[in-house]
Structure formats: structure tokens, C-alpha cells
Design an enzyme around this catalytic site. Sequence first.
Site, PDB file in Angstrom:
ATOM      1  N   TYR A  67       0.836  -1.214   0.000  1.00  0.00           N
ATOM      2  CA  TYR A  67       0.000   0.000   0.000  1.00  0.00           C
ATOM      3  C   TYR A  67       0.867   1.259   0.000  1.00  0.00           C
ATOM      4  CZ  TYR A  67      -4.530  -2.254   0.276  1.00  0.00           C
ATOM      5  OH  TYR A  67      -5.662  -2.968  -0.032  1.00  0.00           O
ATOM      6  N   ARG A  70       1.724   1.938  -3.521  1.00  0.00           N
ATOM      7  CA  ARG A  70       0.565   2.525  -4.233  1.00  0.00           C
ATOM      8  C   ARG A  70       0.381   3.978  -3.812  1.00  0.00           C
ATOM      9  NH1 ARG A  70      -4.642  -0.709  -3.324  1.00  0.00           N
ATOM     10  NH2 ARG A  70      -5.455   0.907  -4.720  1.00  0.00           N
ATOM     11  N   HIS A 123     -14.373   4.420  -0.318  1.00  0.00           N
ATOM     12  CA  HIS A 123     -13.374   3.380  -0.031  1.00  0.00           C
ATOM     13  C   HIS A 123     -12.144   3.937   0.667  1.00  0.00           C
ATOM     14  CE1 HIS A 123     -15.133   0.433  -3.227  1.00  0.00           C
ATOM     15  NE2 HIS A 123     -15.860   0.498  -2.137  1.00  0.00           N
ATOM     16  N   CYS A 131      -3.933   4.608  12.964  1.00  0.00           N
ATOM     17  CA  CYS A 131      -3.360   3.783  14.029  1.00  0.00           C
ATOM     18  C   CYS A 131      -4.298   2.629  14.353  1.00  0.00           C
ATOM     19  CB  CYS A 131      -3.146   4.649  15.283  1.00  0.00           C
ATOM     20  SG  CYS A 131      -2.659   3.688  16.736  1.00  0.00           S
ATOM     21  N   GLY A 191     -16.194   5.244 -15.180  1.00  0.00           N
ATOM     22  CA  GLY A 191     -14.938   4.509 -14.993  1.00  0.00           C
ATOM     23  C   GLY A 191     -14.984   3.465 -13.904  1.00  0.00           C
TER      24      GLY A 191
HETATM   25  P1  OAD Z   1     -12.137  -1.779 -12.016  1.00  0.00           P
HETATM   26  O1  OAD Z   1     -10.721  -1.997 -12.402  1.00  0.00           O
HETATM   27  O2  OAD Z   1     -12.954  -2.927 -11.506  1.00  0.00           O
HETATM   28  O3  OAD Z   1     -12.941  -1.184 -13.270  1.00  0.00           O
HETATM   29  C1  OAD Z   1     -12.426  -0.065 -13.957  1.00  0.00           C
HETATM   30  C2  OAD Z   1     -13.372   0.222 -15.097  1.00  0.00           C
HETATM   31  O4  OAD Z   1     -12.876   1.370 -15.767  1.00  0.00           O
HETATM   32  C3  OAD Z   1     -13.445  -0.889 -16.126  1.00  0.00           C
HETATM   33  O5  OAD Z   1     -14.810  -1.200 -16.358  1.00  0.00           O
HETATM   34  C4  OAD Z   1     -12.782  -0.316 -17.385  1.00  0.00           C
HETATM   35  O6  OAD Z   1     -13.485  -0.689 -18.562  1.00  0.00           O
HETATM   36  C5  OAD Z   1     -12.924   1.159 -17.166  1.00  0.00           C
HETATM   37  N1  OAD Z   1     -11.850   1.970 -17.730  1.00  0.00           N
HETATM   38  C6  OAD Z   1     -10.524   1.713 -17.756  1.00  0.00           C
HETATM   39  N2  OAD Z   1      -9.857   2.760 -18.291  1.00  0.00           N
HETATM   40  C7  OAD Z   1     -10.802   3.709 -18.585  1.00  0.00           C
HETATM   41  C8  OAD Z   1     -10.755   5.002 -19.132  1.00  0.00           C
HETATM   42  N3  OAD Z   1      -9.600   5.572 -19.500  1.00  0.00           N
HETATM   43  N4  OAD Z   1     -11.931   5.678 -19.288  1.00  0.00           N
HETATM   44  C9  OAD Z   1     -13.106   5.117 -18.920  1.00  0.00           C
HETATM   45  N5  OAD Z   1     -13.219   3.884 -18.379  1.00  0.00           N
HETATM   46  C10 OAD Z   1     -12.067   3.199 -18.223  1.00  0.00           C
HETATM   47  O7  OAD Z   1     -12.141  -0.586 -10.946  1.00  0.00           O
HETATM   48  P2  OAD Z   1     -13.350  -0.122 -10.038  1.00  0.00           P
HETATM   49  O8  OAD Z   1     -14.659  -0.309 -10.714  1.00  0.00           O
HETATM   50  O9  OAD Z   1     -13.015   1.219  -9.530  1.00  0.00           O
HETATM   51  O10 OAD Z   1     -12.274  -1.758  -4.004  1.00  0.00           O
HETATM   52  O11 OAD Z   1     -13.254  -1.171  -8.817  1.00  0.00           O
HETATM   53  C11 OAD Z   1     -14.170  -1.027  -7.752  1.00  0.00           C
HETATM   54  C12 OAD Z   1     -13.493  -1.483  -6.496  1.00  0.00           C
HETATM   55  O12 OAD Z   1     -12.933  -2.808  -6.659  1.00  0.00           O
HETATM   56  C13 OAD Z   1     -12.290  -0.628  -6.093  1.00  0.00           C
HETATM   57  O13 OAD Z   1     -12.677   0.537  -5.425  1.00  0.00           O
HETATM   58  C14 OAD Z   1     -11.512  -1.578  -5.218  1.00  0.00           C
HETATM   59  C15 OAD Z   1     -11.580  -2.796  -6.122  1.00  0.00           C
HETATM   60  O14 OAD Z   1     -11.365  -3.994  -5.444  1.00  0.00           O
HETATM   61  C16 OAD Z   1     -11.682  -2.402  -2.947  1.00  0.00           C
HETATM   62  O15 OAD Z   1     -10.544  -2.808  -3.013  1.00  0.00           O
HETATM   63  C17 OAD Z   1     -12.534  -2.546  -1.716  1.00  0.00           C
END
Ligand code: OAD
Length: 249
Positions: A67, A70, A123, A131, A191
Site C-alpha cells: 500500500y 501505491r 473506499h 493507528c 470509470g
Molecule cells: P475496475 O478496475 O474494476 O474497473 C475499472 C473500469 O474502468 C473498467 O470497467 C474499465 O473498462 C474502465 N476503464 C478503464 N480505463 C478507462 C478510461 N480511460 N476511461 C473510462 N473507463 C475506463 O475498478 P473499479 O470499478 O473502480 O475496491 O473497482 C471497484 C473497487 O474494486 C475498487 O474501489 C476496489 C476494487 O477492489 C476495494 O478494493 C474494496
Amino acid sequence: MMLDSDLIAALRNARHIAVLTGAGVSAESGVPTFRDALTGLWAKYDPMQLATPEAFARDPETVSRWYDERRLNALRRTPNPAHLALARWQRHMIERARTFTLITQNVDRLHQAAGSTDVIEVHGSLIDWRCTRTGRIIECRGPAFPQHPMPSGHGGVLRPNVVWFGEALPEDAASAAQHASGFCDVFISIGTSALVYPAAGFIHFAKSSGAVTVEINRDPTPATEIVDHSMLGLAGEIVPALVEAWEQA
Ligand code: OAD
């Protein structure tokens, strides 16, 4: 870019707009997404080994180091045109005595770097660490931690202030997001793969509450078939065009 006239009319008349963003909004800033086939974090790492309280308890050094890497990557990144357009949209909505609520699943704080305010971080954030003993939150914008996990100075160690799998959303963020989703005239999902609940549920709640729903995403998602307007493409291209069309409407 051709924009649907019904959508522009709905945006023009909207007094309350809510936006939910996911990793796709930060992808063009160089922040990896989670589920992209080759570059996504979950394509390279097992979330159950890194993104759960059990993983941290089992191997705090590995989780803290991952982390922190990141966090450092996020601090090196800058907002892209999608972040900047959303911040501009919020300012202009406020100038017109309307509300614009930004809900994000992202933990990189790039929306705030772009100028968005009152961002609802459902999130949490990579920049804040807390802590494990006192729950005290520390903003960490410095260099790499010299030690993993870092002692908190209050009898515990520091963990990232993010929501791990199996953990509840921060109560204040969850209720603020739920309220905005149920109250808005237009709800825009940008996104996100719309796979992770409860965050993805805000799309469905907005729709069932009568909002016009929009999805802007590079690929189709489970939400694509339920939203009123689906716009497939890059956030960095579509969002600025949408804001410009709204400003000229
Ligand atoms: P994902 O990686 O699951 O999905 C990202 C989405 O963005 C995908 O559907 C892609 O098609 C799209 N994408 C990628 N590049 C793009 C761009 N330039 N413009 C538009 N769309 C684009 O990420 P999240 O949906 O954010 O949570 O994931 C949700 C949660 O799952 C996160 O917050 C995290 C993860 O596990 C936890 O860890 C609790």
C-alpha cells in the site's frame, strides 16, 4: 462527439447531479485499475492476500509495503482532463445554486488535486493511514515509510485508511452517498466496472429513486443495460465533452 439531446436536456434541467467514479477515471493519470486484463492490480496480485484485515494480520509487512508503494505512485500522479472537467462542473453547478455530489471509489485523492470539494470517499484514501490501536488518522504525503508496518507512535501500527474486502464503508460516507444517489435528478457512473457492492448499488438506487442514469466507461458493465444513457469510451475524452455541452446548453 455526438451527445444525446435528451441527455443534454436532462443535464440542463438538473438541479442535483451525483457522480460515482471508479479506477477508470484515474487510468489516464497512470494509476492502475483493478480488473483490466493485463495491467489491473487484481490481474497481478491476489486481493485476498493484500486487501483484507486478515491479510494485514497475517503479514503486516507485505501489506504495508504494497500500500505504501501505491501511495507513492498516487502522489506522483496528476489529475487528467476527466478529473479537471468534473471539478469545473462542480464549481459551475454551485455558481448556479445547484448541487453536484462527487462519490468516488478511488483512493488516490486525484479528484481533490483537480479542485473537487466535499468528495465522498466511500473506499477511503491511500494518503491517510490510521493507528490500529487508537484509530487516529495521519495524512502521509512524505517519502516511503522507513519501516513496515510503521509504528503509529500511539501504541499501534499504521494501516492504510482504505476499505478492505469484508469491511464496512465509512458510515458517514455511505450515508452521504446514499442520500445523494436518492436525491439527484441525474446520476452519472464513470470509470467503474460496477461489480463491487455496496458502491455499485448506488447506481441502482439512483435509478429506482427516479434519476436519469448515465454510464461513461471504456467497456460495458453489468450496469450498462439498466442505465438510461450508456457512453462507451475514455473518461478523459467523454467527460470534458459532456461538461462543455452542459455549459453551452
Ligand atoms: P475496475 O478496475 O474494476 O474497473 C475499472 C473500469 O474502468 C473498467 O470497467 C474499465 O473498462 C474502465 N476503464 C478503464 N480505463 C478507462 C478510461 N480511460 N476511461 C473510462 N473507463 C475506463 O475498478 P473499479 O470499478 O473502480 O475496491 O473497482 C471497484 C473497487 O474494486 C475498487 O474501489 C476496489 C476494487 O477492489 C476495494 O478494493 C474494496
